[in-house]
Write a protein that holds these residues in place. Sequence first.
Motif, short mmCIF file in Angstrom:
data_model
loop_
_atom_site.label_atom_id
_atom_site.label_comp_id
_atom_site.label_asym_id
_atom_site.label_seq_id
_atom_site.Cartn_x
_atom_site.Cartn_y
_atom_site.Cartn_z
N SER A 142 0.83 -1.21 0.00
CA SER A 142 0.00 0.00 0.00
C SER A 142 0.86 1.25 0.00
O SER A 142 1.75 1.42 0.83
N GLY A 143 0.62 2.12 -0.97
CA GLY A 143 1.28 3.42 -1.01
C GLY A 143 2.67 3.42 -1.61
O GLY A 143 3.29 4.48 -1.75
N ALA A 144 3.22 2.26 -1.99
CA ALA A 144 4.59 2.20 -2.48
C ALA A 144 4.69 2.70 -3.92
O ALA A 144 3.81 2.47 -4.74
N VAL A 180 0.30 4.72 -10.03
CA VAL A 180 -0.62 5.63 -9.34
C VAL A 180 0.07 6.35 -8.19
O VAL A 180 -0.10 7.56 -8.00
N ASN A 181 0.86 5.61 -7.42
CA ASN A 181 1.53 6.23 -6.27
C ASN A 181 2.72 7.09 -6.67
O ASN A 181 3.35 7.71 -5.81
N LEU A 203 1.06 12.53 -5.80
CA LEU A 203 1.55 13.22 -4.61
C LEU A 203 2.01 14.65 -4.86
O LEU A 203 2.71 15.24 -4.03
N GLY A 204 1.64 15.20 -5.99
CA GLY A 204 1.95 16.59 -6.26
C GLY A 204 3.45 16.86 -6.29
O GLY A 204 4.19 16.26 -7.07
N ALA A 205 3.90 17.74 -5.41
CA ALA A 205 5.32 18.11 -5.38
C ALA A 205 6.21 16.93 -5.03
O ALA A 205 7.42 16.96 -5.32
N SER A 206 5.64 15.91 -4.43
CA SER A 206 6.43 14.72 -4.06
C SER A 206 6.33 13.60 -5.08
O SER A 206 6.75 12.46 -4.81
N ASN A 207 5.77 13.89 -6.25
CA ASN A 207 5.69 12.87 -7.29
C ASN A 207 7.07 12.33 -7.63
O ASN A 207 8.08 13.04 -7.53
#
Length: 231
Positions: A78-80, A116-117, A121-125
């Motif tokens: 999840s989230g990786a 997808v992850n 995340l916007g600036a953290s893409n």
Amino acid sequence: FPSHDMLVIDGVTQAGGSQLVTATNASDGIGVAVLTQTGSAATHTVGITWLTGSIRILGVLPYDSLTSNLDLVQIGASGADVAQYANGTAAYQALPMIDLLGGTYNFNFWFVCLGVNDWRLGASNTPLDVFATKYAVIVDRILATGADVIIVTPPPSKETTATLAVQKQYVDIMKSIALARGLNVIDFWSRLESYEISNSYGYYVGGSDELHVGPIGYGDWADIESKFIMD
């Protein structure tokens, strides 16, 4: 299975410790227990008892070695993002698991659906160059096992999460990696057009969940992928 766990088959406690563990490193290692049950076909009861420590992920894959079988396994964390998968920093380490399933257990067909992850995340893409490099590492690791690979583009996210233009940059990289290796692509991202359009037809979970498809979406997804599996 780490040595602090107990495994029981049909009421008989199996040998533990190093006999049940194949670790990839000192921390977050992947423990593997291969247990053989001989005799006539029957229903067997397997009990796994937690004693101390922690287990991040647990999977059980029973099979009959005397018959042909089709095993479907879904793996992920999840989230990786792809860098975490490729670098082994996610709770689930992709590369050792690919080697294990593809090399030891001869898994011969993989769908790769990631991204997808990386774009949500916007600036953290994930930077596009990093995404391209790490995505290719994962695909090439699977190909090195001799398995077939199909690239699956993820379903589009809601535009308030990431614009379609941003998402398309990542999708284009997936397609270019597939093209360079002669791999087929299931372009689910383009098929659904956008979150807003497909959600209006009930494809997504909806509500506060702006990422995951629901039963209709997964049904469509499964129908497409099943044709490749059975071909």
